[in-house]
Scaffold this motif. Structure first.
Motif, PDB file in Angstrom:
ATOM      1  N   LYS A  60      99.446  40.377 -14.564  1.00 33.59           N
ATOM      2  CA  LYS A  60      99.911  39.430 -15.606  1.00 33.59           C
ATOM      3  C   LYS A  60     100.445  38.155 -14.959  1.00 33.59           C
ATOM      4  N   ILE A 110      98.851  34.138 -15.232  1.00 37.93           N
ATOM      5  CA  ILE A 110      99.576  32.930 -15.650  1.00 37.93           C
ATOM      6  C   ILE A 110      99.566  31.897 -14.517  1.00 37.93           C
ATOM      7  N   SER A 160      96.085  30.417 -14.157  1.00 39.87           N
ATOM      8  CA  SER A 160      95.726  29.569 -15.315  1.00 39.87           C
ATOM      9  C   SER A 160      96.425  28.224 -15.248  1.00 39.87           C
ATOM     10  N   ALA A 189      97.557  32.113 -29.475  1.00 40.61           N
ATOM     11  CA  ALA A 189      96.732  33.257 -29.052  1.00 40.61           C
ATOM     12  C   ALA A 189      97.503  34.179 -28.104  1.00 40.61           C
ATOM     13  N   MET A 245      98.773  35.974 -25.087  1.00 36.72           N
ATOM     14  CA  MET A 245      98.759  35.543 -23.688  1.00 36.72           C
ATOM     15  C   MET A 245      99.590  36.411 -22.771  1.00 36.72           C
ATOM     16  N   ASN A 281      98.992  43.724 -29.401  1.00 46.04           N
ATOM     17  CA  ASN A 281      97.753  43.580 -28.623  1.00 46.04           C
ATOM     18  C   ASN A 281      97.525  44.743 -27.661  1.00 46.04           C
ATOM     19  N   CYS A 324      91.496  44.050 -28.138  1.00 47.18           N
ATOM     20  CA  CYS A 324      90.797  42.997 -27.388  1.00 47.18           C
ATOM     21  C   CYS A 324      89.609  43.550 -26.598  1.00 47.18           C
ATOM     22  N   GLY A 366      86.392  27.663 -23.375  1.00 49.77           N
ATOM     23  CA  GLY A 366      87.753  27.350 -22.929  1.00 49.77           C
ATOM     24  C   GLY A 366      88.063  28.099 -21.650  1.00 49.77           C
ATOM     25  N   THR A 367      89.135  28.914 -21.711  1.00 51.08           N
ATOM     26  CA  THR A 367      89.514  29.677 -20.518  1.00 51.08           C
ATOM     27  C   THR A 367      88.414  30.665 -20.145  1.00 51.08           C
ATOM     28  N   PHE A 394      87.745  33.914 -18.036  1.00 46.61           N
ATOM     29  CA  PHE A 394      88.390  34.992 -17.276  1.00 46.61           C
ATOM     30  C   PHE A 394      87.645  35.302 -15.991  1.00 46.61           C
ATOM     31  N   GLY A 424      89.016  30.043 -28.399  1.00 46.50           N
ATOM     32  CA  GLY A 424      88.094  29.754 -27.301  1.00 46.50           C
ATOM     33  C   GLY A 424      87.826  28.267 -27.213  1.00 46.50           C
ATOM     34  N   GLY A 425      88.578  27.586 -26.350  1.00 43.65           N
ATOM     35  CA  GLY A 425      88.322  26.169 -26.101  1.00 43.65           C
ATOM     36  C   GLY A 425      88.945  25.200 -27.079  1.00 43.65           C
ATOM     37  N   ILE A 426      89.804  25.671 -27.970  1.00 40.47           N
ATOM     38  CA  ILE A 426      90.459  24.758 -28.934  1.00 40.47           C
ATOM     39  C   ILE A 426      91.536  23.971 -28.181  1.00 40.47           C
ATOM     40  N   GLY A 445      92.778  29.718 -32.942  1.00 43.41           N
ATOM     41  CA  GLY A 445      93.735  30.242 -31.969  1.00 43.41           C
ATOM     42  C   GLY A 445      93.716  29.429 -30.691  1.00 43.41           C
ATOM     43  N   MET A 446      94.885  29.258 -30.083  1.00 46.02           N
ATOM     44  CA  MET A 446      94.977  28.459 -28.859  1.00 46.02           C
ATOM     45  C   MET A 446      95.783  29.188 -27.807  1.00 46.02           C
ATOM     46  N   ALA A 447      95.216  29.301 -26.617  1.00 45.16           N
ATOM     47  CA  ALA A 447      95.951  29.887 -25.490  1.00 45.16           C
ATOM     48  C   ALA A 447      96.218  28.792 -24.455  1.00 45.16           C
TER      49      ALA A 447
HETATM   50  C1  LIG Z   1      97.058  33.525 -19.082  1.00 47.02           C
HETATM   51  C2  LIG Z   1      96.278  34.183 -20.179  1.00 47.02           C
HETATM   52  C3  LIG Z   1      96.497  35.523 -20.454  1.00 47.02           C
HETATM   53  C4  LIG Z   1      95.787  36.150 -21.497  1.00 47.02           C
HETATM   54  N1  LIG Z   1      96.059  37.459 -21.786  1.00 47.02           N
HETATM   55  C5  LIG Z   1      95.453  38.037 -22.846  1.00 47.02           C
HETATM   56  C6  LIG Z   1      95.813  39.357 -23.249  1.00 47.02           C
HETATM   57  O1  LIG Z   1      96.651  40.019 -22.631  1.00 47.02           O
HETATM   58  N2  LIG Z   1      95.180  39.891 -24.330  1.00 47.02           N
HETATM   59  C7  LIG Z   1      94.233  39.200 -25.035  1.00 47.02           C
HETATM   60  O2  LIG Z   1      93.717  39.696 -26.026  1.00 47.02           O
HETATM   61  N3  LIG Z   1      93.866  37.952 -24.655  1.00 47.02           N
HETATM   62  C8  LIG Z   1      94.453  37.359 -23.598  1.00 47.02           C
HETATM   63  N4  LIG Z   1      94.114  36.077 -23.251  1.00 47.02           N
HETATM   64  C9  LIG Z   1      92.971  35.424 -23.929  1.00 47.02           C
HETATM   65  C10 LIG Z   1      93.374  34.452 -25.023  1.00 47.02           C
HETATM   66  O3  LIG Z   1      93.996  35.128 -26.096  1.00 47.02           O
HETATM   67  C11 LIG Z   1      92.156  33.653 -25.528  1.00 47.02           C
HETATM   68  O4  LIG Z   1      91.283  34.520 -26.216  1.00 47.02           O
HETATM   69  C12 LIG Z   1      91.379  32.948 -24.430  1.00 47.02           C
HETATM   70  O5  LIG Z   1      92.256  32.430 -23.456  1.00 47.02           O
HETATM   71  C13 LIG Z   1      90.550  31.786 -24.983  1.00 47.02           C
HETATM   72  O6  LIG Z   1      91.378  30.794 -25.534  1.00 47.02           O
HETATM   73  P1  LIG Z   1      91.663  29.370 -24.819  1.00 47.02           P
HETATM   74  O7  LIG Z   1      90.316  28.811 -24.477  1.00 47.02           O
HETATM   75  O8  LIG Z   1      92.447  28.600 -25.819  1.00 47.02           O
HETATM   76  O9  LIG Z   1      92.463  29.658 -23.573  1.00 47.02           O
HETATM   77  C14 LIG Z   1      94.818  35.413 -22.234  1.00 47.02           C
HETATM   78  C15 LIG Z   1      94.616  34.064 -21.933  1.00 47.02           C
HETATM   79  C16 LIG Z   1      95.323  33.441 -20.931  1.00 47.02           C
HETATM   80  C17 LIG Z   1      95.065  31.982 -20.660  1.00 47.02           C
END
Ligand SMILES: Cc1cc2nc3c(=O)[nH]c(=O)nc-3n(C[C@H](O)[C@H](O)[C@H](O)COP(=O)(O)O)c2cc1C
Length: 346
Positions: free
Chosen positions: A8, A12, A15, A63, A65, A122, A155, A221-222, A224, A275-277, A295-297
């Motif tokens: 975890k 972070i 990212s 979202a 995180m 989650n 998830c 977006g992010t 993984f 996703g990418g917002i 949703g935004m992460a």
């Molecule tokens: C640091 C980080 C940790 C995340 N951890 C989880 C998680 O534990 N469970 C989950 O369902 N998604 C997790 N996500 C995914 C986000 O909920 C989201 O689906 C994904 O990042 C795409 O959104 P974004 O493009 O706005 O980042 C995580 C994203 C980030 C950036």
């Protein structure tokens, strides 16, 4: 720190410290059609909406995180402050860490101190496959209670499981596990992806399971795979470093996912577009394609590590951008957003 906690922490740090975004953001391929004669006043625009029976101040979800290691508590508090002020939905990260070590529960449970209208618990899908039906039901009840959640996110993160060195790529029986859980858990379930996307075929299968909605978690977006690339690099693990790079851009674009999931579920299940917002304009684009909320992460992560004021300022900006987009479309409320025209370049 055990393995789950340190993962975890890595997620972070990476990212924030590295560029882990897809090479292309597919929201740039969606263009809203300008209305030169909006015939509304910007101040009259209403952003309130309803999702899973709860009233939101705006169609935005923070979202899932984090949680499950020390620093996460502060990040979740900063995010919760914004969710309370703007009455947004909020998710926490996978709560597996708190099932393994109950001392970590407070890093998630801290959000209970805030008046948040829609909270999402989650758990990873591969986890419920491994646990089996009995432990899954017991553990999901615990994690729902831990944050007083209204909805449970399950998830799908098989991209990550496939390429991380300690991954658990057990997908056999997953659909059945979701179906059983949806039958037995009193809390509604939303199935989400975490950046590789849910498309037509998967949505069609999920549609019959009794779940309450789908968060498409699409590509753009992010990544993984990118995060795992950097984690492997830190450990000098050449195999997984290479795998993360190879699959960096793997997945179905979020705008495509919305349309495919909508078609596969006859637009009957609420869709969350994650996703990418990046901003309020992307939120408007997601709504115009038929999503009920966005949703935004990534966009909120940096401010959430800087403090409450930075997080509030970012969310305020996003909301102002959404209002500006709606004004330029001549739309004064959220339900009307799905009726407008878009140009797509995808
Ligand atoms: C640091 C980080 C940790 C995340 N951890 C989880 C998680 O534990 N469970 C989950 O369902 N998604 C997790 N996500 C995914 C986000 O909920 C989201 O689906 C994904 O990042 C795409 O959104 P974004 O493009 O706005 O980042 C995580 C994203 C980030 C950036």
């Amino acid at each position: 720190m055990n393995q789950t906690e340190s993962r975890k922490d890595d997620h972070i740090k990476i990212s924030l410290g590295e560029d882990v975004q897809f090479n292309h953001n597919y929201w740039d391929d969606v263009r809203l059609i300008h209305n030169a004669l909006p015939e509304i006043n910007k101040e009259d625009i209403k952003l309130n909406t309803k999702l899973f029976g709860k009233k939101l101040g705006a169609p935005i979800i923070i979202a899932s995180m984090t949680g499950g290691y020390k620093k996460a508590k502060e990040i979740n508090e900063n995010l919760a402050t914004a969710a309370e002020k703007y009455q947004l939905g909020m998710g926490v990260g996978s709560q597996r860490a708190a099932i393994e070590n109950p001392n970590l529960a407070e890093t998630y449970a801290v959000i209970k101190n805030y008046d948040i209208p829609l909270k999402f618990a989650n758990i990873g899908a591969s986890q419920i496959v491994l646990w089996g039906p009995k432990k899954t039901l017991e553990s999901t009840k615990k994690i729902v209670k831990m944050i007083d959640a209204d909805v449970l996110f399950v998830c799908l993160n098989f991209l990550q499981e496939a390429i991380q060195w300690e991954g658990e790529p057990h997908a056999k029986g997953c659909l059945n596990a979701i179906t059983k859980l949806a039958e037995n858990l009193d809390t509604p379930i939303v199935v989400k992806e975490s950046g590789a996307g849910i498309g037509y075929n998967v949505a069609e299968k999920l549609y019959g399971t009794g779940i309450a909605g789908i968060d498409v978690g699409g590509a753009g977006g992010t990544s993984f795979a990118a995060i795992e690339h950097y984690r492997a690099k830190m450990k000098n693990d050449k195999l997984h470093e290479r795998g993360g790079k190879t699959f960096w851009n793997w997945g179905t674009p979020t705008p495509t996912c919305i349309m495919e999931v909508g078609d596969a579920t006859k637009w009957e299940l609420p869709i969350i577009a994650t996703g990418g917002i990046r901003n309020g304009l992307d939120v408007a684009k997601a709504l115009s394609l038929g999503a009920k909320a966005a949703g935004m992460a990534h966009t909120l992560l940096k401010p959430a590590t800087q403090g409450k004021n930075a997080t509030l300022a970012e969310v305020e900006t996003i909301i102002k951008e959404l209002k500006a987009a709606m004004f330029l479309l001549g739309i004064d409320n959220i339900p009307k957003m799905s009726d407008i025209g878009v140009d797509l370049w995808i």
